[in-house]
Design a protein around this motif. Structure first.
Motif, PDB file in Angstrom:
ATOM      1  N   SER A 179     -29.710 -22.653 -48.023  1.00 12.99           N
ATOM      2  CA  SER A 179     -30.973 -23.082 -48.593  1.00 12.99           C
ATOM      3  C   SER A 179     -30.708 -23.957 -49.806  1.00 12.99           C
ATOM      4  CB  SER A 179     -31.810 -21.860 -48.987  1.00 12.99           C
ATOM      5  OG  SER A 179     -33.041 -22.245 -49.521  1.00 12.99           O
ATOM      6  N   GLY A 180     -31.254 -25.173 -49.791  1.00 13.37           N
ATOM      7  CA  GLY A 180     -31.006 -26.139 -50.849  1.00 13.37           C
ATOM      8  C   GLY A 180     -29.872 -27.084 -50.553  1.00 13.37           C
ATOM      9  N   SER A 181     -29.083 -26.809 -49.499  1.00 14.05           N
ATOM     10  CA  SER A 181     -27.970 -27.689 -49.147  1.00 14.05           C
ATOM     11  C   SER A 181     -27.570 -27.422 -47.701  1.00 14.05           C
ATOM     12  CB  SER A 181     -26.764 -27.451 -50.073  1.00 14.05           C
ATOM     13  OG  SER A 181     -25.686 -28.285 -49.718  1.00 14.05           O
ATOM     14  N   GLY A 182     -28.188 -28.157 -46.766  1.00 14.22           N
ATOM     15  CA  GLY A 182     -27.878 -27.924 -45.360  1.00 14.22           C
ATOM     16  C   GLY A 182     -28.351 -29.058 -44.481  1.00 14.22           C
ATOM     17  N   ASN A 183     -27.839 -29.084 -43.240  1.00 16.94           N
ATOM     18  CA  ASN A 183     -28.184 -30.108 -42.263  1.00 16.94           C
ATOM     19  C   ASN A 183     -28.617 -29.453 -40.963  1.00 16.94           C
ATOM     20  OD1 ASN A 183     -27.254 -32.155 -44.065  1.00 16.94           O
ATOM     21  ND2 ASN A 183     -25.156 -31.777 -43.380  1.00 16.94           N
ATOM     22  N   GLN A 184     -29.478 -30.134 -40.196  1.00 17.95           N
ATOM     23  CA  GLN A 184     -29.936 -29.634 -38.911  1.00 17.95           C
ATOM     24  C   GLN A 184     -29.045 -30.185 -37.801  1.00 17.95           C
ATOM     25  OE1 GLN A 184     -32.120 -27.382 -38.906  1.00 17.95           O
ATOM     26  NE2 GLN A 184     -32.954 -27.169 -36.853  1.00 17.95           N
ATOM     27  N   ILE A 185     -28.505 -29.264 -36.974  1.00 17.11           N
ATOM     28  CA  ILE A 185     -27.564 -29.621 -35.910  1.00 17.11           C
ATOM     29  C   ILE A 185     -28.196 -29.323 -34.551  1.00 17.11           C
ATOM     30  CG2 ILE A 185     -25.266 -29.218 -34.975  1.00 17.11           C
ATOM     31  CD1 ILE A 185     -25.216 -30.407 -37.776  1.00 17.11           C
ATOM     32  N   TYR A 186     -27.939 -30.190 -33.550  1.00 14.81           N
ATOM     33  CA  TYR A 186     -28.468 -30.002 -32.198  1.00 14.81           C
ATOM     34  C   TYR A 186     -27.323 -30.104 -31.185  1.00 14.81           C
ATOM     35  CZ  TYR A 186     -33.192 -30.575 -34.050  1.00 14.81           C
ATOM     36  OH  TYR A 186     -34.354 -30.404 -34.749  1.00 14.81           O
ATOM     37  N   ASN A 187     -27.244 -29.100 -30.304  1.00 12.98           N
ATOM     38  CA  ASN A 187     -26.288 -29.100 -29.198  1.00 12.98           C
ATOM     39  C   ASN A 187     -27.020 -29.163 -27.867  1.00 12.98           C
ATOM     40  OD1 ASN A 187     -24.187 -28.774 -31.050  1.00 12.98           O
ATOM     41  ND2 ASN A 187     -24.150 -26.547 -30.836  1.00 12.98           N
ATOM     42  N   ARG A 188     -26.343 -29.684 -26.851  1.00 16.44           N
ATOM     43  CA  ARG A 188     -26.910 -29.772 -25.501  1.00 16.44           C
ATOM     44  C   ARG A 188     -25.970 -29.051 -24.538  1.00 16.44           C
ATOM     45  NH1 ARG A 188     -28.252 -35.623 -23.665  1.00 16.44           N
ATOM     46  NH2 ARG A 188     -26.053 -35.863 -24.238  1.00 16.44           N
ATOM     47  N   TYR A 189     -26.558 -28.268 -23.620  1.00 18.13           N
ATOM     48  CA  TYR A 189     -25.776 -27.459 -22.683  1.00 18.13           C
ATOM     49  C   TYR A 189     -25.584 -28.192 -21.367  1.00 18.13           C
ATOM     50  CZ  TYR A 189     -24.378 -23.415 -19.870  1.00 18.13           C
ATOM     51  OH  TYR A 189     -23.710 -22.546 -19.045  1.00 18.13           O
ATOM     52  N   ASP A 190     -24.351 -28.179 -20.886  1.00 21.11           N
ATOM     53  CA  ASP A 190     -24.016 -28.737 -19.571  1.00 21.11           C
ATOM     54  C   ASP A 190     -23.745 -27.575 -18.624  1.00 21.11           C
ATOM     55  OD1 ASP A 190     -22.913 -29.858 -17.294  1.00 21.11           O
ATOM     56  OD2 ASP A 190     -21.637 -31.271 -18.377  1.00 21.11           O
ATOM     57  N   PRO A 191     -24.730 -27.202 -17.760  1.00 28.74           N
ATOM     58  CA  PRO A 191     -24.538 -26.024 -16.915  1.00 28.74           C
ATOM     59  C   PRO A 191     -23.474 -26.219 -15.848  1.00 28.74           C
ATOM     60  CG  PRO A 191     -26.569 -27.160 -16.323  1.00 28.74           C
ATOM     61  CD  PRO A 191     -26.051 -27.822 -17.555  1.00 28.74           C
ATOM     62  N   ALA A 192     -23.215 -27.449 -15.448  1.00 33.69           N
ATOM     63  CA  ALA A 192     -22.196 -27.702 -14.421  1.00 33.69           C
ATOM     64  C   ALA A 192     -20.804 -27.364 -14.945  1.00 33.69           C
ATOM     65  CB  ALA A 192     -22.268 -29.155 -13.963  1.00 33.69           C
ATOM     66  N   GLN A 193     -20.560 -27.696 -16.218  1.00 27.74           N
ATOM     67  CA  GLN A 193     -19.256 -27.415 -16.804  1.00 27.74           C
ATOM     68  C   GLN A 193     -19.253 -26.190 -17.698  1.00 27.74           C
ATOM     69  OE1 GLN A 193     -17.202 -30.910 -18.428  1.00 27.74           O
ATOM     70  NE2 GLN A 193     -18.775 -32.225 -17.511  1.00 27.74           N
ATOM     71  N   ASN A 194     -20.445 -25.615 -17.912  1.00 25.96           N
ATOM     72  CA  ASN A 194     -20.587 -24.450 -18.771  1.00 25.96           C
ATOM     73  C   ASN A 194     -20.014 -24.724 -20.161  1.00 25.96           C
ATOM     74  OD1 ASN A 194     -21.250 -21.834 -19.564  1.00 25.96           O
ATOM     75  ND2 ASN A 194     -19.304 -20.974 -18.864  1.00 25.96           N
ATOM     76  N   VAL A 195     -20.407 -25.860 -20.723  1.00 23.79           N
ATOM     77  CA  VAL A 195     -19.948 -26.217 -22.058  1.00 23.79           C
ATOM     78  C   VAL A 195     -21.115 -26.774 -22.863  1.00 23.79           C
ATOM     79  CG1 VAL A 195     -17.579 -26.700 -21.341  1.00 23.79           C
ATOM     80  CG2 VAL A 195     -19.272 -28.548 -21.333  1.00 23.79           C
ATOM     81  N   TRP A 196     -20.998 -26.640 -24.174  1.00 21.12           N
ATOM     82  CA  TRP A 196     -21.955 -27.224 -25.108  1.00 21.12           C
ATOM     83  C   TRP A 196     -21.365 -28.479 -25.721  1.00 21.12           C
ATOM     84  CZ3 TRP A 196     -26.907 -25.556 -25.981  1.00 21.12           C
ATOM     85  CH2 TRP A 196     -27.249 -24.285 -25.496  1.00 21.12           C
ATOM     86  N   LYS A 197     -22.196 -29.504 -25.859  1.00 20.66           N
ATOM     87  CA  LYS A 197     -21.787 -30.757 -26.480  1.00 20.66           C
ATOM     88  C   LYS A 197     -22.833 -31.132 -27.523  1.00 20.66           C
ATOM     89  CE  LYS A 197     -19.751 -32.314 -22.099  1.00 20.66           C
ATOM     90  NZ  LYS A 197     -19.787 -33.356 -21.048  1.00 20.66           N
ATOM     91  N   ARG A 198     -22.442 -31.938 -28.467  1.00 23.90           N
ATOM     92  CA  ARG A 198     -23.395 -32.415 -29.451  1.00 23.90           C
ATOM     93  C   ARG A 198     -24.444 -33.309 -28.785  1.00 23.90           C
ATOM     94  NH1 ARG A 198     -22.431 -29.043 -32.801  1.00 23.90           N
ATOM     95  NH2 ARG A 198     -21.489 -29.376 -34.852  1.00 23.90           N
ATOM     96  N   LEU A 199     -25.715 -33.021 -29.078  1.00 27.43           N
ATOM     97  CA  LEU A 199     -26.780 -33.913 -28.636  1.00 27.43           C
ATOM     98  C   LEU A 199     -26.759 -35.196 -29.450  1.00 27.43           C
ATOM     99  CD1 LEU A 199     -29.418 -34.386 -26.970  1.00 27.43           C
ATOM    100  CD2 LEU A 199     -30.633 -33.348 -28.899  1.00 27.43           C
ATOM    101  N   LEU A 200     -26.491 -35.061 -30.745  1.00 28.30           N
ATOM    102  CA  LEU A 200     -26.425 -36.197 -31.655  1.00 28.30           C
ATOM    103  C   LEU A 200     -25.051 -36.222 -32.307  1.00 28.30           C
ATOM    104  CD1 LEU A 200     -29.874 -35.618 -33.408  1.00 28.30           C
ATOM    105  CD2 LEU A 200     -29.382 -37.357 -31.672  1.00 28.30           C
TER     106      LEU A 200
END
Length: 462
Positions: free
Chosen positions: A184-205
């Motif tokens: 709180s007071g110092s942070g960033n919003q992060i977004y990940n995207r799921y690839d169900p074919a490979q069962n891995v998460w990757k950065r959306l941005l």
């Protein structure tokens, strides 16, 4: 005295020093005439099914999770020993299957639980985090909670100071996971995207969506899909852990969650900072605006309407609606209260005011519901042109009143209600969770006695 708290339901007024509610995008085009008529009549839903789930920790409120995807239903909660636990049943059956997970909640009311199902029926879960290492769990077999395992991480980047987990669907139905990296007071919003074919998460941005540049962080509401097809996002900036330091109500929109723009179509370069953000209302720090009470609605012309509160010129707390019109954002005062909600400090705080989004009926009537400890609760009918209140109706009845009465005879006890995150709603019915706890304590351990664990119950309402 009866005390109750609507926890992670329609009213985001429970944990107003954190985000308080999940931000699953959905289309909120309006209530419809029948629902508006039910609100006006004060018609309450009826309980048609009640099931005990388990006894749960009563020492402080923290958000549980209910996910219904017929014929499957999942509940995630902290049991009487504070362990994160998942319960599962098939709809129509009264027997629950349980899986205890290897993490325990402390005293922090920020540590709510988020769940989602991917398109293959695998359960994803995250929770019990407040600027902590990411806790992410995954069921390796479809609809089988006994196969839930804690994963070492998602992408392995920016996962050491995580808070506010959120699962939602992207434009193509893909699963997105959002969280705050930082504090709180110092942070960033992060977004990940799921690839169900490979069962891995990757950065959306490739970059954070918003960046406080080490000086502040953003408390976001959204992204929420509007009737215009855009994902709408609003937020306030916070300079310190002190809740009074929220400032500058901000806005962005996107069609694909990757390319973001201002309300006039001007592209935004990522990450969005205070200097580059579109400011709806430049409310200063200590100006009476708080995160969690900034919500997104729409009028009959599909224009976004942002509801929030701040201090007026006399220093009183007032609810405002900001609408995007031809010349930009225009601010409308919705209340004329003669009192001030003075808040501040760190930790989860007790809310005196709560707001719900502006909604539109098929006939074009706009409504906006609110709760106030001093002014009472109500449903404002707004003039569609001026947004001025033309009528005040009773607050919408979403829960049978009897369920809001505490059963536990213990000083300070409250009732918590959790709405369903159902992905495929059942016709003419909905589910809620109900349990009782003491109120929040600024996320600090209690020194006095704690009540005995109470029962977490599932209700189906019609």
């Amino acid at each position: 005295m009866k005390r109750y708290l609507l926890l992670f339901g329609l009213l985001p007024a429970l944990l107003l020093n954190c985000t308080g509610s999940r931000t699953t995008p959905r289309t909120d085009a309006g209530t419809g005439d029948k629902q508006l008529a039910d609100r006006q009549s004060g018609k309450a839903p009826q309980v048609v099914e009640q099931l005990d789930i388990a006894k749960v920790w009563p020492g402080h409120p923290v958000g549980f999770s209910l996910l219904t995807h017929p014929p499957h239903q999942y509940v995630a909660y902290y049991d009487q020993d504070r362990h994160l636990t998942v319960a599962y049943r098939r709809l129509g059956q009264n027997r629950w299957t349980y899986q205890v997970l290897p993490t325990r909640v402390g005293w922090d009311s920020h540590n709510y639980i988020a769940m989602a199902l991917d398109r293959n029926g695998h359960l994803h879960l995250s929770g019990n985090m407040h600027s902590d290492t990411l806790k992410y769990f995954y069921a390796t077999r479809p609809h089988d909670i006994t196969s839930i395992r804690r994963m070492p991480g998602m992408t392995g980047r920016e996962e050491l100071r995580t808070t506010y987990p959120e699962f939602f669907n992207g434009p193509a139905g893909e699963m997105i996971f959002a969280y705050r990296d930082g504090s709180s007071g110092s942070g960033n919003q992060i977004y990940n995207r799921y690839d169900p074919a490979q069962n891995v998460w990757k950065r959306l941005l490739d970059t954070p969506l918003v960046d406080g540049e080490g000086l502040m962080n953003a408390y976001l509401k959204g992204p929420l899909v509007g009737p215009d097809g855009y994902y709408h996002l609003v937020w306030v900036w916070r300079d310190t852990p002190d809740a009074a330091t929220n400032h500058d109500l901000s806005y962005a929109r996107s069609k694909d969650l990757i390319h973001w723009e201002k309300s006039n179509g001007t592209p935004l370069r990522l990450p969005i900072t205070l200097a580059t953000a579109e400011i709806i209302d430049p409310v200063p720090a200590k100006g009476g605006m708080i995160n969690g009470n900034t919500v997104i609605g729409f009028d009959a012309q599909q224009r976004p309407v942002i509801t929030y509160h701040k201090y007026d010129g006399q220093g009183n707390t007032q609810i405002y609606n900001a609408r995007r019109e031809a010349t930009g954002w225009k601010l409308y005062q919705a209340t004329d209260w003669q009192h001030r909600w003075e808040f501040g400090g760190g930790g989860s705080i007790e809310a005196e005011v709560g707001v719900q989004p502006v909604q539109v009926s098929r006939s074009g009537q706009l409504t906006m519901a609110y709760k106030s400890k001093r002014a009472g609760d109500g449903l404002l009918v707004l003039d569609p042109t001026t947004l001025k209140p033309v009528q005040t109706l009773p607050f919408p009845v979403k829960t049978p009143p009897a369920l809001l009465n505490a059963e536990t005879l213990f000083p300070g006890i409250q009732v918590n209600i959790r709405e369903d995150d159902n992905t495929v709603p059942e016709p003419d019915s909905r589910y809620i969770l109900r349990w009782e706890t003491l109120g929040r304590n600024r996320d600090r351990p209690r020194q006095g006695p704690i009540p005995e664990p109470g029962m977490l119950r599932l209700y189906r309402l019609r």
